[in-house]
Structure formats: structure tokens, C-alpha cells
Design a protein around this motif. Structure first.
Motif, PDB file in Angstrom:
ATOM      1  N   LEU A 142      -2.829  -0.725  -7.907  1.00 59.28           N
ATOM      2  CA  LEU A 142      -1.754  -0.409  -6.960  1.00 59.28           C
ATOM      3  C   LEU A 142      -2.304   0.238  -5.694  1.00 59.28           C
ATOM      4  O   LEU A 142      -1.868  -0.069  -4.581  1.00 59.28           O
ATOM      5  N   GLU A 143      -3.269   1.129  -5.878  1.00 62.19           N
ATOM      6  CA  GLU A 143      -3.853   1.813  -4.718  1.00 62.19           C
ATOM      7  C   GLU A 143      -4.550   0.826  -3.801  1.00 62.19           C
ATOM      8  O   GLU A 143      -4.411   0.884  -2.574  1.00 62.19           O
ATOM      9  N   GLU A 144      -5.292  -0.105  -4.386  1.00 60.44           N
ATOM     10  CA  GLU A 144      -5.987  -1.111  -3.580  1.00 60.44           C
ATOM     11  C   GLU A 144      -4.999  -2.012  -2.853  1.00 60.44           C
ATOM     12  O   GLU A 144      -5.170  -2.324  -1.661  1.00 60.44           O
ATOM     13  N   LEU A 145      -3.961  -2.446  -3.569  1.00 64.97           N
ATOM     14  CA  LEU A 145      -2.945  -3.305  -2.955  1.00 64.97           C
ATOM     15  C   LEU A 145      -2.233  -2.588  -1.817  1.00 64.97           C
ATOM     16  O   LEU A 145      -2.032  -3.162  -0.735  1.00 64.97           O
ATOM     17  N   MET A 146      -1.858  -1.337  -2.025  1.00 61.37           N
ATOM     18  CA  MET A 146      -1.115  -0.603  -0.999  1.00 61.37           C
ATOM     19  C   MET A 146      -1.979  -0.290   0.218  1.00 61.37           C
ATOM     20  O   MET A 146      -1.508  -0.345   1.350  1.00 61.37           O
TER      21      MET A 146
END
Length: 224
Positions: A142-146
Motif C-alpha cells: 500500500l505504501e509503495e502504491l500510494m
């Protein structure tokens, strides 16, 4: 290992665990095979376990370009010897700690670059990739996507971003984004930065047809 020269390099964000449904691993492997079939290379987090390993193995087995980038501290967590993979699948797939072990680096999953920290890992992945795909995963995914989505909103890049919503995994997240749009925290245009796919084939279609939406910031990020 001989690798083909890819038309484009796809950065895939995904979990280093398998999750609770066999369809996650199945579709991760299918995506890797389709990417290779379409002459796409892979840039990813360098792990050999969970969905990471499924995607990378499928692309590497097809003889296509694979570049894993992993921090030294995570080598003992996210790398496994090739002979251990079946054991992981059979005995440890129900545990979120199924990537607990040490291994020497090998070329079964393409070329691996070991870096010093997470920031360098993400920077190199973003620099090399021509587009981004997110599969099921946890906090890290999620952190990478965001982060990569925020960079698009800020005008740092205009590369395609696709979310593969396997078996409704991201339904609640998609509703959250829609709520942010409704409540005025994300513009309707920027809500289109991430394309949604429900199958590996749809991922390919989204990547091929992606157009960065209007409404993104046009800021000067050059070093002057």
C-alpha cells in the motif's frame, strides 16, 4: 541467466506472503507469464517468497528481464533457496511469516541488486520502471502504491499505474478512494490516476491504453 531485452519494464508491487486464497498466487503467476509473453520486463522488490516470488519466477522462467532490488536487511526475510519454494507452498503458505529464513542470492529470479535502505530500493524501482502494477499485499504494498500515485498527482511522473483487484481484495480500498473524492480530498480527475483491473489480461489492456488524467499538478521538479 540469459534475459531478453524488454519493450518496457513493469514495476510490480505485491506481498512477500501468499495470503489466504490460492487465487492470489495463481493470478500473480499468470500476470508474470503474460508480462513476459508481451515482452515486458519486471522490476520488483527482489523477494522470492509469496506473490513476489510467483511473479518473478514466471517472468524469469520465460527468459524475460527481471531485476529485483532489495535492502540488505530484508535478504534474510524475503529470499529463499530455489529448493525451498515447494516446502514454503506446502507447509507455510497460511502464515504471514512464511518468508522467514536465510539464503544466498542466486539468479533463478533474475538479477538482484542489494541496496542499503528502503528509500534507495523504491527510488531505483521508480527510476527504472516504465509503469507500475499493484497486486494484493500489506502495509509495504500500500505504501509503495500510494507513494507512486502521489508522485503522479504531483507531476513527478506520468507513468501508467494499475491496481489488480484479485477476488475483490481491494474493494474496500477502492471505496475509500471514492469516499475521498466525495468528501473533497481527491479531485475526480486525480481519482483516475490508478486504473483498476480484475484480471491479469485486463492489466495488460490497462497498461497499453493508459492516459494520465487531466488535473494533475504541473510542478517543476528539476534540480536547478
Amino acid at each position: 541467466m540469459t534475459q531478453q531485452t524488454p519493450v518496457r519494464k513493469v514495476c510490480v508491487f505485491c506481498g512477500s506472503s501468499f495470503g489466504d486464497d490460492p487465487c492470489f498466487a495463481k493470478e500473480a503467476s499468470e500476470l508474470g507469464s503474460l508480462l513476459a509473453e508481451e515482452n515486458n520486463g519486471l522490476v520488483y522488490g527482489g523477494g522470492t517468497t509469496g506473490l513476489m516470488g510467483c511473479v518473478a519466477k514466471a517472468v524469469a522462467d520465460a527468459g524475460q528481464y527481471v531485476h529485483g532490488i532489495i535492502p540488505e536487511a530484508l535478504v534474510s526475510k524475503e529470499r529463499k533457496k530455489p529448493g525451498d519454494i515447494e516446502k514454503i507452498n506446502d507447509e507455510l503458505k497460511d502464515s504471514v511469516e512464511n518468508h522467514d529464513g536465510t539464503t544466498p542470492l542466486d539468479d533463478s529470479y533474475g538479477v538482484t541488486t542489494v541496496v542499503t535502505d528502503m528509500h534507495t530500493r523504491k527510488e531505483l524501482m521508480a527510476q527504472e520502471a516504465d509503469c507500475f502494477v499493484a497486486l494484493p499485499g500489506g502495509f509495504g504494498t500500500l505504501e509503495e502504491l500510494m507513494e507512486i500515485t502521489t508522485w503522479s498527482q504531483l507531476g513527478i511522473h506520468a507513468k501508467p499505474i494499475v491496481l489488480l483487484n484479485i477476488n475483490h481484495f481491494y474493494d474496500e480500498f477502492i471505496e475509500f478512494v471514492r469516499g475521498c473524492i466525495k468528501r473533497g480530498f481527491i479531485s475526480k480527475e486525480n481519482g483516475e490516476i490508478v486504473s483498476i483491473a480484475t484480471s491479469p489480461m485486463e492489466v495488460i489492456e490497462c497498461l497499453n491504453n493508459y492516459k494520465a488524467p487531466n488535473g494533475r499538478f504541473h510542478l517543476d521538479w528539476s534540480n536547478k
